[in-house]
Design a protein around this motif. Structure first.
Motif, PDB file in Angstrom:
ATOM      1  N   ASN A  26       0.859  -1.176   0.000  1.00  0.00           N
ATOM      2  CA  ASN A  26       0.000   0.000   0.000  1.00  0.00           C
ATOM      3  C   ASN A  26       0.901   1.234   0.000  1.00  0.00           C
ATOM      4  N   PHE A  27       0.358   2.353   0.451  1.00  0.00           N
ATOM      5  CA  PHE A  27       1.120   3.601   0.524  1.00  0.00           C
ATOM      6  C   PHE A  27       1.059   4.157   1.946  1.00  0.00           C
ATOM      7  N   LEU A  28       1.096   3.267   2.910  1.00  0.00           N
ATOM      8  CA  LEU A  28       1.007   3.672   4.303  1.00  0.00           C
ATOM      9  C   LEU A  28       2.253   4.447   4.717  1.00  0.00           C
ATOM     10  N   THR A  29       2.066   5.460   5.540  1.00  0.00           N
ATOM     11  CA  THR A  29       3.172   6.323   5.947  1.00  0.00           C
ATOM     12  C   THR A  29       3.224   6.423   7.473  1.00  0.00           C
ATOM     13  N   GLY A  30       4.246   7.114   7.947  1.00  0.00           N
ATOM     14  CA  GLY A  30       4.360   7.369   9.369  1.00  0.00           C
ATOM     15  C   GLY A  30       4.958   6.213  10.142  1.00  0.00           C
ATOM     16  N   GLU A  31       5.008   6.386  11.458  1.00  0.00           N
ATOM     17  CA  GLU A  31       5.586   5.375  12.329  1.00  0.00           C
ATOM     18  C   GLU A  31       4.539   4.342  12.730  1.00  0.00           C
ATOM     19  N   LEU A  32       5.020   3.186  13.172  1.00  0.00           N
ATOM     20  CA  LEU A  32       4.101   2.184  13.689  1.00  0.00           C
ATOM     21  C   LEU A  32       3.539   2.699  15.021  1.00  0.00           C
ATOM     22  N   PRO A  33       2.218   2.726  15.170  1.00  0.00           N
ATOM     23  CA  PRO A  33       1.648   3.253  16.419  1.00  0.00           C
ATOM     24  C   PRO A  33       2.010   2.361  17.603  1.00  0.00           C
ATOM     25  N   SER A  34       2.285   2.996  18.740  1.00  0.00           N
ATOM     26  CA  SER A  34       2.679   2.240  19.930  1.00  0.00           C
ATOM     27  C   SER A  34       1.602   1.270  20.374  1.00  0.00           C
TER      28      SER A  34
END
Length: 292
Positions: A26-34
């Motif tokens: 996919n085109f998911l962005t950002g950090e992995l949520p805690s």
């Protein structure tokens, strides 16, 4: 194929019964949520081929103790591989390739006794391969290419008798006699150590690996001749010894020891003597022959 283009929502961590999570390609962005640390029942997690960033922080992965497969390759992860990776004792497959991970491979990697595939290529890893990798008795595939790993390949790798693929191209290995480590790993099908700084002779005992299909040793500093024992690998399809300091007469058997041989590269060395007629035998399958 979908085209999800957001960050992974924090609320995903509320799905505490999740066992299989596939968000790859996919085109998911950002950090992995805690909050993903709450997903303690995960068995398989695949986040490959997105644009995820940030680090694999210890508290995030510490509860994933049921994971058998972790795939976060082809993203933009940074930082080190945490030593807490050792807590994932059920892991069979670890894919972290094509990120921006740095630092050493943690010695605790040797605690993953069920690991069969370790794929860390195309990162910025440095330092030595930890000797504890020899504890991974079920390891089949070891891929560490395109990093900055140096020193020597630990002797303990030679004890991994299930290995079928070792790809450690484009690194900074330089110790002599490294190849002899693999002489008794007779399960090997693919051995690629190209584009390093390895030197010394190609050992005769490498001919013990009669199941080899691909042998890439190009762009190193090997010297001496081609041992005739390599001709024992009667299923070899691809042999590359180019860009070394090898010399002497090319053994006759190199031209016809394998009916499967389609690629033979001996260019940029110091070989002399005749070109044997066996190279042009009607029984061979050569499609790519370079002896410049």
């Amino acid at each position: 194929m979908n085209q999800l283009n957001s960050m992974i929502p924090f609320e995903l961590g509320l799905c505490t019964d999740l066992e299989y999570l596939y968000l790859d390609h996919n085109f998911l962005t950002g950090e992995l949520p805690s909050s993903m640390s709450n997903l303690s029942k995960l068995v398989e997690l695949n986040l490959s081929s997105n644009s995820l960033s940030g680090e694999l922080v210890p508290h995030l992965i510490a509860n994933w103790t049921q994971l058998t497969s972790l795939s976060i390759d082809n993203n933009n992860l940074t930082g080190k591989i945490p030593s807490e990776i050792s807590l994932l004792t059920q892991l069979h497959h670890l894919y972290l390739s094509n990120n921006q991970l740095s630092g050493r491979i943690p010695s605790t990697i040797g605690d993953l006794k069920k690991l069969s595939k370790l794929v860390l290529l195309k990162n910025h890893l440095s330092g030595l391969i930890p000797s504890t990798i020899g504890n991974l008795s079920e390891l089949i595939v070891l891929e560490l290419s395109d990093n900055y790993i140096s020193g020597s390949i630990p002797l303990e790798v030679g004890h991994l008798t299930s290995l079928s693929g070792v790809l450690i191209n484009f690194n900074l290995f330089h110790e002599p006699d490294t190849l002899s480590i693999f002489c008794n790993v007779t399960s090997l099908l693919h051995l690629s150590l190209a584009h390093n700084k390895m030197n010394g002779l190609i050992p005769k005992c490498l001919g013990n690996n009669t199941s080899l299909i691909i042998l890439h040793l190009g762009n190193n500093q090997f010297h001496g001749g081609i041992p005739e024992s390599l001709c024992n690998a009667c299923d070899l399809q691809n042999l590359c010894l180019s860009d070394n300091y090898m010399s002497g007469v090319i053994p006759k058997c190199v031209g016809n020891f394998s009916n499967q041989l389609s690629v033979l590269r001996l260019d940029q060395n110091n070989f002399d003597g005749p070109m044997h007629r066996e190279f042009c035998s009607s029984s061979n399958s050569l499609a790519y022959l370079i002896i410049l």
